[in-house]
Design a protein around this motif. Structure first.
Motif, PDB file in Angstrom:
ATOM      1  N   ILE A 196     -10.819   0.087  -3.024  1.00  0.00           N
ATOM      2  CA  ILE A 196     -10.672  -0.012  -1.617  1.00  0.00           C
ATOM      3  C   ILE A 196     -12.228  -0.707  -1.146  1.00  0.00           C
ATOM      4  CG2 ILE A 196     -10.412   0.860   0.590  1.00  0.00           C
ATOM      5  CD1 ILE A 196      -8.659   2.679  -0.480  1.00  0.00           C
ATOM      6  N   ALA A 244      -0.862   2.445   0.236  1.00  0.00           N
ATOM      7  CA  ALA A 244      -1.181   3.086  -1.178  1.00  0.00           C
ATOM      8  C   ALA A 244      -2.475   4.005  -0.955  1.00  0.00           C
ATOM      9  CB  ALA A 244      -1.434   1.941  -2.190  1.00  0.00           C
ATOM     10  N   THR A 245      -2.588   5.081  -1.678  1.00  0.00           N
ATOM     11  CA  THR A 245      -3.601   5.739  -1.838  1.00  0.00           C
ATOM     12  C   THR A 245      -4.940   5.003  -2.314  1.00  0.00           C
ATOM     13  OG1 THR A 245      -3.112   6.774  -3.741  1.00  0.00           O
ATOM     14  CG2 THR A 245      -2.181   7.693  -2.146  1.00  0.00           C
ATOM     15  N   ALA A 246      -6.123   5.472  -2.535  1.00  0.00           N
ATOM     16  CA  ALA A 246      -7.205   5.005  -2.784  1.00  0.00           C
ATOM     17  C   ALA A 246      -6.952   4.737  -4.406  1.00  0.00           C
ATOM     18  CB  ALA A 246      -8.379   5.581  -2.775  1.00  0.00           C
ATOM     19  N   GLU A 247      -6.491   6.128  -5.108  1.00  0.00           N
ATOM     20  CA  GLU A 247      -6.099   5.956  -6.561  1.00  0.00           C
ATOM     21  C   GLU A 247      -5.070   5.029  -6.824  1.00  0.00           C
ATOM     22  OE1 GLU A 247      -4.189   9.228  -9.579  1.00  0.00           O
ATOM     23  OE2 GLU A 247      -5.679   9.799  -8.188  1.00  0.00           O
ATOM     24  N   GLU A 248      -4.118   4.722  -6.262  1.00  0.00           N
ATOM     25  CA  GLU A 248      -2.826   3.692  -6.189  1.00  0.00           C
ATOM     26  C   GLU A 248      -3.634   2.392  -6.381  1.00  0.00           C
ATOM     27  OE1 GLU A 248       0.935   6.318  -4.790  1.00  0.00           O
ATOM     28  OE2 GLU A 248      -0.040   5.004  -3.340  1.00  0.00           O
ATOM     29  N   THR A 262       4.528   3.476   3.114  1.00  0.00           N
ATOM     30  CA  THR A 262       3.334   3.903   3.234  1.00  0.00           C
ATOM     31  C   THR A 262       2.130   2.908   2.711  1.00  0.00           C
ATOM     32  OG1 THR A 262       3.288   5.251   1.069  1.00  0.00           O
ATOM     33  CG2 THR A 262       4.224   6.156   2.852  1.00  0.00           C
ATOM     34  N   ARG A 270       3.061   0.904  -0.597  1.00  0.00           N
ATOM     35  CA  ARG A 270       3.797   1.407  -1.584  1.00  0.00           C
ATOM     36  C   ARG A 270       5.033   1.628  -0.956  1.00  0.00           C
ATOM     37  NH1 ARG A 270       5.394   6.983  -2.524  1.00  0.00           N
ATOM     38  NH2 ARG A 270       3.496   7.617  -1.747  1.00  0.00           N
TER      39      ARG A 270
END
Length: 162
Positions: A100, A87-91, A85, A53
């Protein structure tokens, strides 16, 4: 094979007429080494697609080979970003459409800036995410590169000199 049963990335490759093999792991994969061993490959042949991100709604994907780690400082400098950063799993799911562990640079819902570490193309045959966890697509690295003409090639991994 029934197209409905094909992982999303395999369906894209079929549409493009690109040759590949599907491999489904018999059990959950717990390490890069296990994945490589079961696929009959070396860890360096496994391509990891990592989503970063850059800002609120700006993302970029970096492809690195196997055990290589992304060089964050080098990537930030290359992108002209002071901060980024993972990305989160949701992103990851929202931006790529894939969970992922199954992420691929192919078949994305929207185009993303793509960066390929040169280590990916050092191997003749590589495996990439298929869009389905536990199943991979094995193909020629030259075919992967040809399908990602807009991707920027460079050194985005940590090296001994960094």
């Amino acid at each position: 094979m029934n197209t409905a049963a094909l992982p999303p990335v395999a369906a894209v490759l079929d549409q493009l007429g690109v040759s590949y093999r599907l491999f489904t792991h018999p059990d959950p994969v717990n390490s890069l080494e296990q994945a490589a061993r079961e696929r009959g490959q070396r860890p360096a042949q496994i391509v990891r697609s990592i989503l970063f991100r850059l800002a609120q709604d700006r993302f970029a994907m970096v492809l690195v080979a196997g055990p290589s780690q992304v060089d964050w400082k080098r990537l930030r400098q290359h992108l002209g970003q002071s901060r980024l950063t993972m990305a989160t799993a949701e992103e990851v799911l929202t931006v790529t459409g894939y969970p992922i562990g199954a992420v691929s640079p192919l078949g994305l819902p929207q185009p993303l800036p793509l960066y390929i570490d040169e280590s990916v193309l050092a191997e003749t045959e590589v495996s990439i995410g298929s869009g389905v966890r536990g199943t991979t697509v094995i193909l020629q690295s030259t075919d992967l590169r040809a399908m990602l003409p807009a991707a920027e090639l460079g050194v985005f991994r940590q090296t001994e000199t960094t």
